[in-house]
Design a protein around this motif. Structure first.
Motif, PDB file in Angstrom:
ATOM      1  N   ASP A 149       4.547   5.678   6.137  1.00  0.00           N
ATOM      2  CA  ASP A 149       3.496   5.492   7.137  1.00  0.00           C
ATOM      3  C   ASP A 149       2.425   4.580   6.541  1.00  0.00           C
ATOM      4  OD1 ASP A 149       1.518   5.577   9.009  1.00  0.00           O
ATOM      5  OD2 ASP A 149       1.323   7.752   9.071  1.00  0.00           O
ATOM      6  N   ASP A 150       2.273   3.387   7.091  1.00  0.00           N
ATOM      7  CA  ASP A 150       1.310   2.412   6.546  1.00  0.00           C
ATOM      8  C   ASP A 150      -0.122   2.918   6.634  1.00  0.00           C
ATOM      9  OD1 ASP A 150       3.368   0.747   5.974  1.00  0.00           O
ATOM     10  OD2 ASP A 150       2.920  -0.759   7.514  1.00  0.00           O
ATOM     11  N   SER A 151      -0.438   3.663   7.683  1.00  0.00           N
ATOM     12  CA  SER A 151      -1.816   4.112   7.887  1.00  0.00           C
ATOM     13  C   SER A 151      -2.237   5.185   6.898  1.00  0.00           C
ATOM     14  CB  SER A 151      -1.997   4.637   9.315  1.00  0.00           C
ATOM     15  OG  SER A 151      -1.216   5.802   9.520  1.00  0.00           O
ATOM     16  N   ARG A 154       2.439   7.906  12.959  1.00  0.00           N
ATOM     17  CA  ARG A 154       2.894   7.061  14.062  1.00  0.00           C
ATOM     18  C   ARG A 154       3.252   5.650  13.582  1.00  0.00           C
ATOM     19  NH1 ARG A 154       3.088  11.336  15.675  1.00  0.00           N
ATOM     20  NH2 ARG A 154       2.232  12.289  17.566  1.00  0.00           N
ATOM     21  N   GLN A 155       2.594   5.170  12.557  1.00  0.00           N
ATOM     22  CA  GLN A 155       2.781   3.792  12.096  1.00  0.00           C
ATOM     23  C   GLN A 155       3.877   3.740  11.016  1.00  0.00           C
ATOM     24  OE1 GLN A 155      -0.966   1.959  11.231  1.00  0.00           O
ATOM     25  NE2 GLN A 155      -0.051   0.038  10.527  1.00  0.00           N
ATOM     26  N   PHE A 156       5.120   3.925  11.440  1.00  0.00           N
ATOM     27  CA  PHE A 156       6.226   4.024  10.497  1.00  0.00           C
ATOM     28  C   PHE A 156       6.664   2.656   9.992  1.00  0.00           C
ATOM     29  CE2 PHE A 156       6.804   7.855  13.177  1.00  0.00           C
ATOM     30  CZ  PHE A 156       6.686   8.811  12.183  1.00  0.00           C
ATOM     31  N   ARG A 157       7.252   2.688   8.795  1.00  0.00           N
ATOM     32  CA  ARG A 157       7.854   1.484   8.211  1.00  0.00           C
ATOM     33  C   ARG A 157       9.166   1.888   7.562  1.00  0.00           C
ATOM     34  NH1 ARG A 157       6.673  -3.478   6.945  1.00  0.00           N
ATOM     35  NH2 ARG A 157       4.510  -3.218   7.643  1.00  0.00           N
ATOM     36  N   GLY A 184       0.865   1.994  -8.764  1.00  0.00           N
ATOM     37  CA  GLY A 184      -0.550   2.351  -8.681  1.00  0.00           C
ATOM     38  C   GLY A 184      -1.007   2.393  -7.241  1.00  0.00           C
ATOM     39  N   ILE A 185      -2.021   1.582  -6.917  1.00  0.00           N
ATOM     40  CA  ILE A 185      -2.561   1.553  -5.567  1.00  0.00           C
ATOM     41  C   ILE A 185      -1.853   0.528  -4.684  1.00  0.00           C
ATOM     42  CG2 ILE A 185      -4.842   2.315  -6.324  1.00  0.00           C
ATOM     43  CD1 ILE A 185      -5.737  -0.635  -6.014  1.00  0.00           C
ATOM     44  N   ARG A 186      -0.758  -0.024  -5.161  1.00  0.00           N
ATOM     45  CA  ARG A 186       0.008  -1.019  -4.404  1.00  0.00           C
ATOM     46  C   ARG A 186       1.422  -0.509  -4.136  1.00  0.00           C
ATOM     47  NH1 ARG A 186      -3.221  -3.351  -8.031  1.00  0.00           N
ATOM     48  NH2 ARG A 186      -4.655  -4.987  -7.320  1.00  0.00           N
ATOM     49  N   LEU A 226       1.501  -3.539   0.433  1.00  0.00           N
ATOM     50  CA  LEU A 226       0.428  -2.721   0.999  1.00  0.00           C
ATOM     51  C   LEU A 226      -0.495  -2.260  -0.117  1.00  0.00           C
ATOM     52  CD1 LEU A 226      -0.608  -1.406   3.642  1.00  0.00           C
ATOM     53  CD2 LEU A 226       0.727   0.615   3.023  1.00  0.00           C
ATOM     54  N   ASN A 227      -1.810  -2.415   0.116  1.00  0.00           N
ATOM     55  CA  ASN A 227      -2.806  -2.060  -0.885  1.00  0.00           C
ATOM     56  C   ASN A 227      -3.648  -0.906  -0.358  1.00  0.00           C
ATOM     57  OD1 ASN A 227      -5.276  -2.119  -2.548  1.00  0.00           O
ATOM     58  ND2 ASN A 227      -4.437  -4.024  -3.355  1.00  0.00           N
TER      59      ASN A 227
END
Length: 354
Positions: free
Chosen positions: A22-24, A34-37, A46-48, A67-68
Motif C-alpha cells: 500500500d503506497d499510502s 486502498r492504494q495497492f501496488r 531504510g526509508i526507501r 517510494l520514499n
C-alpha cells in the motif's frame, strides 16, 4: 476486504517476490488499504522502497518505481505549507486582543510540550531497540569466521535475510538520528521588532509554526519506529528460526552418527588383550582368558572375514596371538598384522565382517 484477502495481501507484503503493498502506508497492508501496488520484485532500503515490474491501482505499469517515506508523509510539502500558514496566522492575530493572544500562546506552548513528550518516548523506544540489537548481534560474531560454508549451502538464505534485516535497521536508525534541516523562525525577528504589540504576535506565530513542525517530525519519527519494530520482530523471529534450525540439524546429525556407530558396532568387534607382566603366551592367555575365548569362538565360527592385530612394534606376544588365529581361522579369513611405534602395551584385536 475479506479476512482471507486481508491476510493473503498481508503475507504477500512481506515477500520480495509477487509483492502487494500500500503506497499510502509505506507498504503496510491494513483493512483500510486502498492504494495497492503489485510488484514482481521489491525490496526496502531504510526509508526507501524499490519496485520492479510494478502496477498500481490505476493499472499504470512501471519498470522501476521508488517510494520514499518522506513522500508518503509529505514531509517537505508540509513544511512549505506551514510557512504559508505562519503568514496567515500572523495576519489573523491583528484582529485579536492581548487576552486572546495570551490564551492561544499558552495553548500552543502546552501542545509543543506534549509533542516533545511523544518525541522523547519515541526516542527512548529507539534506544531500547538499539540495546536489543547490541545484545543479539554479538551472538553471531563467532559465526563470522565460519561464514564461507554457509554461502555454499541452503544456509545462504540465513545470511541473506539476516543481512537484509540488519542493513534496514542501520539505515532506519541513521535516519531517526539525522538532524533535519528545517528553516525555523529566528529570534532576531522578534528581538528587533520595535512596533508595540507586534513582537508578541510574532512570538505566537513562532509557537504556531513550531507546533506544526514538531507534529510533522513526531509523526515521521513514529513511522520510522514502527518500521524498526517490524524489522526487530523479524530479527527475533529469524534468530529463533536459525537457532531452532541449527538445533534440529545437530540432532539429525547426532542421530545419523549414532546410527552409523551402531551399524559399525554390528559389523565389527574389538577385543583388547591387556599385557602387564606377562612374558609368554600362556601367561597372556591366563590373564585374558575370556577375551581369548571370545576371539577363538568368533574365528572358529567364521563370524568375521577380516582380523586386524594392532600392537607395539617390539611386542613379541602379538606374534603368538597371530599364530593362534592362524591355527583356528578358516581359509576365507584374512589376518593383518599392524605394528606401531610407541603403542600402548595392550594388544588390540579388531574383527570385521567385511
Amino acid at each position: 476486504m475479506s479476512r482471507f484477502q486481508f491476510w493473503l495481501f498481508k503475507i504477500m507484503s512481506w515477500s520480495p517476490l509477487f509483492r502487494i503493498t500500500d503506497d499510502s502506508r509505506f507498504n503496510e497492508i491494513t483493512k483500510d488499504s486502498r492504494q495497492f501496488r503489485f510488484s514482481i520484485f521489491s525490496f526496502n532500503l531504510g526509508i526507501r522502497s524499490f519496485y520492479f515490474l510494478t502496477w498500481d491501482t490505476s493499472k499504470k505499469f512501471k519498470l522501476i518505481y521508488k517510494l520514499n517515506l518522506y513522500e508518503v508523509h509529505k514531509f517537505n510539502q508540509n513544511i512549505a505549507r506551514y510557512g504559508n500558514e505562519y503568514d496567515l496566522y500572523l495576519e489573523e492575530l491583528d484582529y485579536k486582543d492581548s487576552d486572546r493572544i495570551n490564551v492561544e500562546r499558552e495553548f500552543l506552548t502546552q501542545r509543543i510540550s506534549e509533542t516533545e513528550n511523544i518525541k522523547n518516548k519515541t526516542f527512548n523506544k529507539f534506544l531500547a531497540y538499539i540495546a536489543i540489537i547490541v545484545f543479539i548481534l554479538p551472538l553471531y560474531a563467532p559465526k563470522l569466521q565460519n561464514l564461507l560454508p554457509f554461502l555454499k549451502s541452503y544456509k545462504v538464505v540465513y545470511v541473506i535475510v539476516m543481512a537484509y534485516i540488519i542493513v534496514n535497521l542501520f539505515f532506519l536508525s541513521f535516519e531517526i538520528t539525522r538532524v533535519k534541516k528545517v528553516g525555523r523562525v529566528k529570534f532576531r525577528g522578534i528581538r528587533n521588532e520595535s512596533r508595540q504589540g507586534v513582537a508578541e504576535k510574532k512570538l505566537n506565530a513562532l509557537l504556531f509554526y513550531e507546533w506544526h513542525l514538531h507534529n510533522n517530525e513526531s509523526t515521521f519519527e513514529v513511522s520510522i519506529i514502527k518500521n524498526i519494530e517490524k524489522y526487530m520482530f523479524a530479527l527475533i523471529v529469524w534468530s529463533s528460526l536459525i537457532i531452532a534450525g541449527s538445533t534440529f540439524e545437530q540432532w539429525i546429525k547426532k542421530t545419523s552418527d549414532d546410527n552409523q556407530i551402531q551399524s559399525v558396532q554390528k559389523d565389527a568387534a574389538i577385543v583388547t588383550l591387556e599385557v602387564k607382566t606377562e612374558t609368554n603366551f600362556n601367561e597372556l592367555a591366563k590373564a585374558n582368558k575370556k577375551e581369548i575365548e571370545k576371539i577363538k569362538d568368533n574365528v572358529l565360527q567364521g563370524n568375521y572375514k577380516k582380523v586386524i592385530v594392532v600392537s607395539d612394534k617390539n611386542n613379541k606376544l602379538s606374534s603368538d596371538v597371530i599364530r593362534l588365529l592362524k591355527l583356528y581361522k578358516e581359509e576365507n579369513i584374512s589376518i593383518i598384522d599392524v605394528r606401531k611405534k610407541k603403542y600402548p602395551k595392550h594388544i588390540e584385536i579388531i574383527m570385521l565382517k567385511e
